[in-house]
Scaffold this active site. Structure first.
Site, PDB file in Angstrom:
ATOM      1  N   TYR A   1       4.804  -7.023  -6.881  1.00 15.12           N
ATOM      2  CA  TYR A   1       6.034  -7.439  -7.550  1.00 15.12           C
ATOM      3  C   TYR A   1       6.018  -7.342  -9.059  1.00 15.12           C
ATOM      4  CZ  TYR A   1       7.795  -9.107  -3.146  1.00 15.12           C
ATOM      5  OH  TYR A   1       8.262  -9.167  -1.873  1.00 15.12           O
ATOM      6  N   ILE A   2       4.883  -7.547  -9.636  1.00 15.11           N
ATOM      7  CA  ILE A   2       4.830  -7.505 -11.087  1.00 15.11           C
ATOM      8  C   ILE A   2       4.621  -6.064 -11.524  1.00 15.11           C
ATOM      9  CG2 ILE A   2       3.519  -8.210 -13.096  1.00 15.11           C
ATOM     10  CD1 ILE A   2       2.766 -10.742 -11.449  1.00 15.11           C
TER      11      ILE A   2
END
EC number: 5.6.2.1
Length: 938
Positions: free
Chosen positions: A896-897
DNA sequence: CTAAGCGAGTCGGGATTCAGTAT
DNA sequence: CATACTGAATCCCGACTCGCTTA
């Protein structure tokens, strides 16, 4: 819950942020890029909200299968009943919402019901229209839309998939500066690299850097670089556009050029490799190969590895490759029957099973010591499948089965393996590696790429997560006849195992998988694909993040729209808007429908009545099982309209089991999202909000202090994202004991500290008066009982130590053929124990300790100082351990990052990347590491 | 007292395989 | 709906840390 603020409509909040009037620290520098909606009010909002979440979320321990019911009670003959009783047996027949008309049909508990819908329709007129007094709507929206940033419009008209790095707000960084900055970073980064890796890259890096530096003044970068024997050091995606000092060649042309080269080289390589790979399976397997290439060597020399992120060759994406070669899949070894003496027992008697049945029995036998074995559903499912495979063998009662002999045998085997020692195990591993070697890599467009899961999944008992209705079923062995191979036309098809054939061989270059088969439990399709480090996966990862970044350009409008639609008169629209709010604010998953033979978990669209509780005035409590049966528990304030809507969506006759969003499903939702942006779907919001939050958090970290402090700060930011995404892990079974141990240890240290102080007093009793605070008793260890116990264990430890040493010494002496020490010697040595005990005794009586010879106050003080440091270290460690026991950081870091954020952080803050990205992640995110620099922005 | 060696225990990372989403 | 792909937690093993001893 300061509700007044939370009630503010989102638009207002955003407005504040955009105007730059808010005091928000996190406000975007250029004031236009919208943050995630959660930023409710002021600077602290995100973190405070997250903190709240952290505390509130009951430290969501994964619910353990409640049924601790042992199988011992109740016979197998009962199993039918068990089964019936278990899940929703009471459920009324399902009515399809579309067709059914009979209003007295019982409500179906899980699905939306025709009943429910009709009622909603009825209420739609009265309720919805009535609560909509404050009509804003169309006009306003239109006005807003006109204000949309120009870039957005232009982009949408022109080229749907914006070229990476094109299009966004960062284009105004002067190129020269940018280049310099980048170069600086590169150098810094190099410095930060561990020696080993550095050496590998040294040549490359220096020449390239040198070439670049020279060129900085005037000339043409790519020319020089070419002279240096390198591809032009292009910066690509992300921050800077390649609008280049380079020249005035139009971008398009340049791109083409870039795209072409690799293809050519590809072809050449392909030819070469073809030969290579073709011969391997047949002739050159054994010896020829081993000498020809140690993998490391091979990797370093050829390759000039493909940096896909350095050329913008945007194919339209449907074609994934032009040539593809691989060696197929690796099947698990055939089952070997157990030794004759190892048999399961039935009613106390050994039974001889057919081979297949024995294998299955063994599956269960191997799991006797796991949770699963005591899960009734698991046993039941297993036993049913087991019986089916038994054929004529008469085994009717699970209770009479005894798999223990098998279990014991497996344990024995394990022990044997352990006993092999390091060397033996290494040998085994080498053997295995060799068998796997040829499957490790494939050639995609001539480039060597790592394959991910080339091993066909071995048979076993299906586990499944949460209360999966199918847990315990036998996962069948996959035969080559079930496996379809996907491979380039030009490649040699890998031979199936002798005596077998493939299900099919196809040449579909619109997909990325190399092989596929259908699994027997759920009928799911399994694929063999490339590893995460491959270019294919890398590119799609890159695209994923670019898509999330593009959402920045649309998010304002989307939020405006759904905020408005929260009041829509159309039930469907209102539900959709509400769902979008939740997805945006809480990072919920979309929530596809699931069938009854899957675990009962939900996402946004599939939320049911019982998953949401409303606490006026504006707090919503979510409590449901999400993906992987991970509990999502959150108490959160929402804006007024959302609260109102949820109340409406829960209105009678809806009740437990009914869908909240009965007029919405994920398909509709995503279709709607597509209107805003190509490729936009619900999950993009998760990526977007996660990365956005990360950026925000990183921005708040001061660029000062030691590396480990910055690293800790990074982890904290990471943790916030993990909490946002509800990434949990089960507290490890050992957690509690580990905490206790650590506490005990800390106490022990404190006690040591106390003793040091007492020693000082023995030396200089007057000190107590001079500095009473310092000698104040430590409140943590005023418990005499504990002190005595502790002293006792210290004594015991010492005894053991001395005895052990004594024995060891004797062993040595014996080896050397010398005389062994007598027991008398041991006794003498143990004399110190007596001293110790005596010392403790007087200490307990008088509170005084004789310091060791040569001790001075200064020395003791220094020791105390050290002791305090150790205590502090242990304590923070314990704190972190406790805080993180239910939070999993990895998932957000991996998925996600945006990795470029991490790269940015590392470069800007001088933190070595390997501290944050382990080896495989560095490989996976190579594109990010090489393309982002210290001022990259999500 | 320091550097090096040693063994147990912990931790991190990769592999595994199941669970989602999206079209 | 099937297909294909991403996302997820957990399992399991090797490597490394840490405290301690020894040279």
């Amino acid at each position: 819950m300061s509700s007044s603020e939370d009630d503010r409509p989102l638009a207002a909040v955003r407005g504040a942020r955009t105007n730059g009037t808010s005091s928000t620290v996190s406000a975007d520098t250029n004031g236009t890029t919208p943050g995630p909606i959660p930023t409710n009010k002021n600077s602290k909002s995100v973190s405070s909200r997250l903190d709240k979440m952290a505390n509130k979320s009951t430290n969501g321990v994964r619910p353990i299968n409640a049924a601790g019911i042992s199988l011992v009670n109740g016979s197998v003959e009962d199993s039918g009943d068990l089964r019936r009783g278990k899940r929703k047996g009471h459920q009324a027949p399902i009515k399809e919402s579309s067709s059914s008309e009979d209003s007295d049909a019982p409500l179906n508990k899980r699905r939306r019901t025709s009943n429910g819908i009709r009622k909603e329709n009825g209420f739609k007129q009265e309720d919805i229209s009535s609560d909509d007094d404050d009509v804003p709507l169309a006009k306003k929206a239109a006005a807003k839309r006109r204000n949309m940033p120009l870039t957005t419009l232009v982009k949408r008209e022109k080229k749907p998939p914006a070229p990476p790095g094109g299009g966004s707000s960062d284009s105004d960084i002067p190129l020269a500066t940018a280049k310099l900055a980048k170069e600086k970073q590169r150098i810094e980064q190099k410095a930060a690299k561990p020696a080993k890796e550095m050496r590998a890259e040294e040549n490359k890096a220096t020449t390239a850097a040198g070439a670049k530096r020279k060129s900085a003044g005037n000339a043409n970068t790519s020319e020089l670089a070419k002279k240096a024997g390198k591809a032009p050091p292009k910066k690509t995606n992300g921050v800077k556009k390649e609008e280049s000092s380079d020249d005035d060649v139009p971008l398009a042309k340049k791109r083409k050029g870039a795209a072409q080269k690799p293809i050519e080289s590809t072809k050449k390589a392909t030819g070469k490799k073809t030969k290579d790979i073709d011969t391997k399976p047949t002739a050159a397997k054994g010896k020829g190969k081993a000498k020809e290439e140690t993998p490391a060597e091979a990797d370093e020399e050829e390759e000039e590895e493909y940096k896909w992120w350095e050329n913008q060759a945007e194919t339209d994406g449907t074609q994934k490759w032009t040539t593809l070669m691989h060696n197929g899949v690796l099947f698990p070894p055939a089952y070997e029957s157990l030794p004759k003496h190892v048999k399961m027992k039935y009613g106390g008697v050994e039974v001889t099973l057919p081979l297949e049945a024995e294998e299955v029995a063994g599956f269960f036998g191997a799991m006797l010591d796991t949770q699963h074995a005591s899960n009734p559903t698991f046993a039941e499912n297993f036993f049913k499948d087991f019986q089916a495979i038994l054929k004529h063998v008469n085994i009717l009662s699970f209770q009479k089965c005894d798999f223990k002999p098998m279990y014991d045998y497996f344990e024995e085997k394990k022990a044997e393996k352990k006993a092999l020692g390091l060397a033996g195990r290494k040998a085994l591993k080498a053997e295995k590696d060799k068998a796997e070697e040829k499957y490790l890599y494939c050639y995609l467009d001539g480039r060597k790429e790592k394959v991910g899961n080339f091993r066909v999944e071995p048979p076993g008992l299906f586990r499944g997560r949460g209360e999966h209705p199918k847990t315990g079923m036998v996962k069948a062995r996959v035969q080559p006849e079930q496996v379809t191979i996907n491979i380039g036309k030009e490649a040699t098809v890998p031979a199936p195992p002798p005596g077998h054939s493939w299900a099919d061989v196809i040449h579909d270059n619109t997909v990325t998988w190399l092989a596929t088969w259908k699994e027997n439990i759920n009928g799911n399709i399994k694929y063999v694909m490339l590893a995460a480090t491959s270019s294919l996966k890398g590119m799609s990862d890159f695209k994923k993040f670019e898509k999330a970044r593009e959402l920045k350009n649309h998010i304002d409008r989307i939020r405006e729209d759904y905020t408005r639609d929260l009041k829509s008169e159309l039930m469907a629209d209102r539900q959709r808007a509400t769902a979008m709010y939740l997805i945006d604010k809480l990072a919920l998953r979309a929530g596809n429908e699931k069938s009854d033979d899957e675990a009962d978990t939900v996402g946004c669209c599939s939320l049911r009545y019982e998953h949401i509780t409303l606490e006026p005035p504006n707090v919503v409590v979510f409590d449901f099982l999400g993906k992987d049966s991970i509990r999502f528990y959150q108490k959160t304030p929402v804006i007024h309209q959302v609260f109102k809507n949820l109340k409406i969506f829960k209105k009678a006759p809806k009740t437990k089991g009914d869908m909240i969003f009965d007029r919405l499903d994920t398909t509709q939702l995503n279709k709607h999202l597509q209107n805003y942006m190509q490729g936009l779907s619900a999950k993009v919001f998760r990526t977007y909000n996660a990365s956005w939050t990360m950026q925000e958090q990183l921005d708040e970290i001061p660029n000062e202090g030691a590396v480990h402090e910055k690293y800790a700060a990074y982890n904290l930011a990471n943790k916030k994202v993990a909490i946002l995404c509800n990434h949990q892990r089960t507290v490890s079974t050992t957690h509690e004991t580990m905490m206790q141990k650590q506490e005990e240890k800390i106490k022990g240290l404190r006690y040591q500290k106390l003793r040091l102080k007492r020693m000082i007093l023995s030396l200089e009793p007057t000190r107590k008066k001079k500095n009473p605070a310092f000698f104040k008793p430590d409140p943590e260890i005023d418990d005499e009982e504990w002190i005595k116990e502790h002293q006792f264990s210290l004594v015991e430890q010492e005894k053991e130590r001395i005895t052990k040493k004594f024995e060891k010494d004797n062993e040595k002496l014996q080896e050397n053929g010398e005389k062994v020490l007598k027991d008398k010697e041991l006794k003498e040595r143990l004399q110190v124990i007596k001293d110790m005990e005596a010392e403790f005794k007087t200490e307990n009586k008088t509170g005084k300790i004789e310091p060791k010879r040569g001790a001075t106050v200064e020395k003791l003080e220094a020791q105390i100082q050290k002791m305090e440091e150790r205590i502090k270290k242990q304590e923070t460690e314990a704190q972190v351990r406790e805080d993180n026991k239910t939070v999993a950081l990895g998932t957000s870091k991996i998925n996600y990052i945006d990795p470029r954020l991490t790269v940015m952080f590392c470069k800007k803050y001088g933190v070595p990347i390997e501290k944050i990205f382990a080896k495989t992640l560095r490989d996976k995110f190579k594109w990010a590491i090489e393309s982002a620099d210290g001022d990259w922005k999500f």
